[in-house]
Scaffold this motif. Structure first.
Motif, PDB file in Angstrom:
ATOM      1  N   GLY A   1       4.836  -2.571  66.130  1.00  0.00           N
ATOM      2  CA  GLY A   1       6.165  -1.979  66.140  1.00  0.00           C
ATOM      3  C   GLY A   1       6.853  -1.998  67.484  1.00  0.00           C
ATOM      4  N   GLN A   2       6.136  -2.370  68.562  1.00  0.00           N
ATOM      5  CA  GLN A   2       6.758  -2.421  69.879  1.00  0.00           C
ATOM      6  C   GLN A   2       7.670  -3.630  70.035  1.00  0.00           C
ATOM      7  OE1 GLN A   2       4.103  -3.794  73.286  1.00  0.00           O
ATOM      8  NE2 GLN A   2       2.557  -3.335  71.722  1.00  0.00           N
ATOM      9  N   TRP A   3       7.498  -4.653  69.193  1.00  0.00           N
ATOM     10  CA  TRP A   3       8.373  -5.811  69.295  1.00  0.00           C
ATOM     11  C   TRP A   3       9.753  -5.481  68.743  1.00  0.00           C
ATOM     12  CZ3 TRP A   3       3.111  -7.008  68.519  1.00  0.00           C
ATOM     13  CH2 TRP A   3       2.566  -7.781  69.538  1.00  0.00           C
ATOM     14  N   LYS A   4      10.747  -6.099  69.305  1.00  0.00           N
ATOM     15  CA  LYS A   4      12.128  -5.773  68.945  1.00  0.00           C
ATOM     16  C   LYS A   4      12.406  -6.104  67.481  1.00  0.00           C
ATOM     17  CE  LYS A   4      14.294  -6.380  73.483  1.00  0.00           C
ATOM     18  NZ  LYS A   4      15.350  -7.095  74.233  1.00  0.00           N
ATOM     19  N   PRO A   5      13.287  -5.333  66.874  1.00  0.00           N
ATOM     20  CA  PRO A   5      13.709  -5.666  65.506  1.00  0.00           C
ATOM     21  C   PRO A   5      14.397  -7.024  65.468  1.00  0.00           C
ATOM     22  CG  PRO A   5      14.393  -3.448  66.093  1.00  0.00           C
ATOM     23  CD  PRO A   5      13.908  -4.091  67.346  1.00  0.00           C
TER      24      PRO A   5
ATOM     25  N   GLY B   1      -6.565   9.051  65.730  1.00  0.00           N
ATOM     26  CA  GLY B   1      -6.344   9.099  67.166  1.00  0.00           C
ATOM     27  C   GLY B   1      -5.875   7.765  67.709  1.00  0.00           C
ATOM     28  N   TRP B   2      -6.520   6.697  67.284  1.00  0.00           N
ATOM     29  CA  TRP B   2      -6.092   5.353  67.707  1.00  0.00           C
ATOM     30  C   TRP B   2      -4.646   5.077  67.277  1.00  0.00           C
ATOM     31  CZ3 TRP B   2     -10.127   0.859  67.084  1.00  0.00           C
ATOM     32  CH2 TRP B   2     -11.176   1.055  67.996  1.00  0.00           C
ATOM     33  N   GLN B   3      -4.330   5.468  66.057  1.00  0.00           N
ATOM     34  CA  GLN B   3      -2.971   5.232  65.571  1.00  0.00           C
ATOM     35  C   GLN B   3      -1.947   5.974  66.424  1.00  0.00           C
ATOM     36  OE1 GLN B   3      -3.436   6.538  61.544  1.00  0.00           O
ATOM     37  NE2 GLN B   3      -4.571   4.715  60.910  1.00  0.00           N
ATOM     38  N   ALA B   4      -2.273   7.207  66.791  1.00  0.00           N
ATOM     39  CA  ALA B   4      -1.346   7.987  67.612  1.00  0.00           C
ATOM     40  C   ALA B   4      -1.217   7.410  69.015  1.00  0.00           C
ATOM     41  CB  ALA B   4      -1.823   9.441  67.688  1.00  0.00           C
ATOM     42  N   ILE B   5      -2.317   6.920  69.565  1.00  0.00           N
ATOM     43  CA  ILE B   5      -2.277   6.279  70.883  1.00  0.00           C
ATOM     44  C   ILE B   5      -1.423   5.014  70.820  1.00  0.00           C
ATOM     45  CG2 ILE B   5      -3.683   5.111  72.637  1.00  0.00           C
ATOM     46  CD1 ILE B   5      -5.996   7.044  71.702  1.00  0.00           C
TER      47      ILE B   5
ATOM     48  N   ALA C   1      -2.594  -1.553  63.317  1.00  0.00           N
ATOM     49  CA  ALA C   1      -1.966  -2.819  63.707  1.00  0.00           C
ATOM     50  C   ALA C   1      -0.453  -2.750  63.547  1.00  0.00           C
ATOM     51  CB  ALA C   1      -2.539  -3.962  62.867  1.00  0.00           C
ATOM     52  N   ALA C   2       0.015  -2.101  62.476  1.00  0.00           N
ATOM     53  CA  ALA C   2       1.459  -1.974  62.254  1.00  0.00           C
ATOM     54  C   ALA C   2       2.108  -1.180  63.381  1.00  0.00           C
ATOM     55  CB  ALA C   2       1.720  -1.300  60.912  1.00  0.00           C
ATOM     56  N   LEU C   3       1.440  -0.123  63.831  1.00  0.00           N
ATOM     57  CA  LEU C   3       1.996   0.711  64.896  1.00  0.00           C
ATOM     58  C   LEU C   3       2.011  -0.033  66.230  1.00  0.00           C
ATOM     59  CD1 LEU C   3       0.265   4.020  63.818  1.00  0.00           C
ATOM     60  CD2 LEU C   3       2.741   3.622  63.872  1.00  0.00           C
TER      61      LEU C   3
ATOM     62  N   THR D   1       3.686   2.246  71.867  1.00  0.00           N
ATOM     63  CA  THR D   1       4.809   1.474  71.336  1.00  0.00           C
ATOM     64  C   THR D   1       6.137   2.131  71.696  1.00  0.00           C
ATOM     65  OG1 THR D   1       3.533   0.520  69.532  1.00  0.00           O
ATOM     66  CG2 THR D   1       5.898   0.701  69.193  1.00  0.00           C
ATOM     67  N   MET D   2       6.190   3.445  71.578  1.00  0.00           N
ATOM     68  CA  MET D   2       7.431   4.146  71.898  1.00  0.00           C
ATOM     69  C   MET D   2       7.773   4.050  73.389  1.00  0.00           C
ATOM     70  SD  MET D   2       7.007   7.545  69.489  1.00  0.00           S
ATOM     71  CE  MET D   2       8.571   8.255  70.037  1.00  0.00           C
ATOM     72  N   GLN D   3       6.751   3.818  74.209  1.00  0.00           N
ATOM     73  CA  GLN D   3       6.960   3.674  75.642  1.00  0.00           C
ATOM     74  C   GLN D   3       7.058   2.211  76.063  1.00  0.00           C
ATOM     75  OE1 GLN D   3       3.546   5.812  77.100  1.00  0.00           O
ATOM     76  NE2 GLN D   3       4.419   7.827  76.666  1.00  0.00           N
ATOM     77  N   GLY D   4       7.016   1.305  75.069  1.00  0.00           N
ATOM     78  CA  GLY D   4       7.162  -0.121  75.352  1.00  0.00           C
ATOM     79  C   GLY D   4       5.961  -0.759  76.010  1.00  0.00           C
ATOM     80  N   ARG D   5       4.774  -0.286  75.689  1.00  0.00           N
ATOM     81  CA  ARG D   5       3.571  -0.854  76.292  1.00  0.00           C
ATOM     82  C   ARG D   5       2.442  -0.879  75.269  1.00  0.00           C
ATOM     83  NH1 ARG D   5       0.289   3.367  76.952  1.00  0.00           N
ATOM     84  NH2 ARG D   5       1.141   5.467  77.288  1.00  0.00           N
ATOM     85  N   TRP D   6       1.346  -1.531  75.669  1.00  0.00           N
ATOM     86  CA  TRP D   6       0.170  -1.584  74.811  1.00  0.00           C
ATOM     87  C   TRP D   6      -0.546  -0.232  74.826  1.00  0.00           C
ATOM     88  CZ3 TRP D   6      -0.342  -5.630  71.703  1.00  0.00           C
ATOM     89  CH2 TRP D   6       0.247  -6.834  72.076  1.00  0.00           C
ATOM     90  N   PRO D   7      -1.348   0.039  73.811  1.00  0.00           N
ATOM     91  CA  PRO D   7      -2.114   1.286  73.811  1.00  0.00           C
ATOM     92  C   PRO D   7      -3.040   1.360  75.026  1.00  0.00           C
ATOM     93  CG  PRO D   7      -2.209   0.235  71.648  1.00  0.00           C
ATOM     94  CD  PRO D   7      -1.571  -0.744  72.577  1.00  0.00           C
TER      95      PRO D   7
END
Length: 315
Positions: A302-306, A45-49, A297-299, A54-60
């Motif tokens: 992942g919000q930081w730019k490539p 659940g935490w990973q999905a949150i 942590a990886a997820l 990340t996909m929305q460009g914000r912190w969980p």
């Protein structure tokens, strides 16, 4: 029946050290003396949150992180109590489980059902604060939970059903954070199913002899001497699916820099697993809390730019 420590509950666990004696059987019924199970139910659940944020460009969402922590503790307690009711006769024949409160007679079946009802009611109070899709998914998870204790009687792969059950939070967490489902959430769920299939096969190594005597089926018994290779295969599939989450969600480079740590952790487990070392298997199983936190942590990262974007090159 003795109230001795279960082999997978450390003698210094907080329940035996700090809890008042009348409360100890109840806390042990919910496995609060062994919190690793809470972590393993909570982390998908935490990973999905984290993935949704990340996909929305914000912190969980901190609210969802806290809600899933409490909900996981409550639902894991309810699930363990139900499992103990269904398995009370089998548990009494297995050394590792004979001291469980229901099997040993410390708590009656009726009392255990009251405990389950209270845990579910508290979990429902949390669930109804989320959107309709999340509420529906949460209700649907009860079917998986209810069926799980019977799987060891009808299939050699109860660990696979546990994977379907324990990782339902990946779908629920994503739905709670976004109000919908999508391919990244489905891949994360599938990755978690194979992760659980691997780590619960390791856990089942503890009971190989007792399970055979009691007629209980497990992936560890089915795989036999090939259990280590089986775990390696399960983890390889899990890792591949986890990496695919990054591609589907277009996560940044830091995700791919951390995922190898997750891979190394899983590989270490397969290399150190020995079928004649139950204590070692338990330690490896418990280490999956750290594995799950690494993927979390990886997820988040992942919000930081490539790096390709940092240097001004267009995707």
């Amino acid at each position: 029946m003795t109230t001795a420590h279960l082999p997978d509950a450390a003698p210094t666990n907080w329940v035996d050290r700090l809890a008042p004696p009348p409360l100890r059987p109840w806390l042990k019924l919910g496995r609060f003396d062994r919190p690793v199970g809470i972590w393993l139910l909570m982390l998908p659940g935490w990973q999905a949150i984290a993935l949704a944020g990340t996909m929305q460009g914000r912190w969980p969402s901190l609210w969802l992180i806290a809600a899933f922590a409490v909900g996981a503790a409550l639902m894991r307690a309810a699930g363990c109590a139900f499992n103990d009711i269904v398995d009370r006769d089998i548990d009494a024949k297995v050394a590792r489980t004979a001291a469980r409160p229901v099997a040993s007679g410390q708590i009656s079946v009726r009392q255990a059902f009251v405990f389950i009802t209270l845990c579910c009611a508290a979990s429902l109070a949390i669930l109804v604060t989320m959107g309709p899709l999340a509420i529906g998914l949460g209700a649907g998870s009860l079917l998986l939970v209810a069926a799980y204790p019977f799987m060891k009687r009808i299939t050699w792969w109860p660990q696979a059903w546990l994977g379907l059950t324990f990782n339902w939070g990946a779908l629920l967490g994503y739905a709670a954070a976004t109000g919908r489902l999508g391919l990244p959430a489905a891949l994360l769920y599938a990755s978690g199913v194979f992760w659980t299939l691997g780590y619960d096969t390791i856990y089942a190594v503890q009971d190989l002899e007792d399970d055979a005597l009691a007629g209980v089926k497990s992936s560890a018994r089915r795989l036999g001497e090939q259990a280590g290779r089986g775990v390696l295969l399960f983890y390889a599939v899990s890792l591949t699916l986890a990496a695919s989450v990054g591609l589907a969600a277009r996560l940044g480079t830091p995700f791919y820099l951390i995922v190898p740590l997750y891979a190394a952790h899983l590989l270490r487990q397969t290399l150190k697993l020995k079928l004649d070392d139950p204590a070692g298997a338990l330690a490896l199983f418990k280490s999956n809390r750290d594995a799950g936190l690494i993927l979390f942590a990886a997820l988040v990262a992942g919000q930081w730019k490539p790096l390709i974007d940092i240097f001004g090159v267009q995707n």
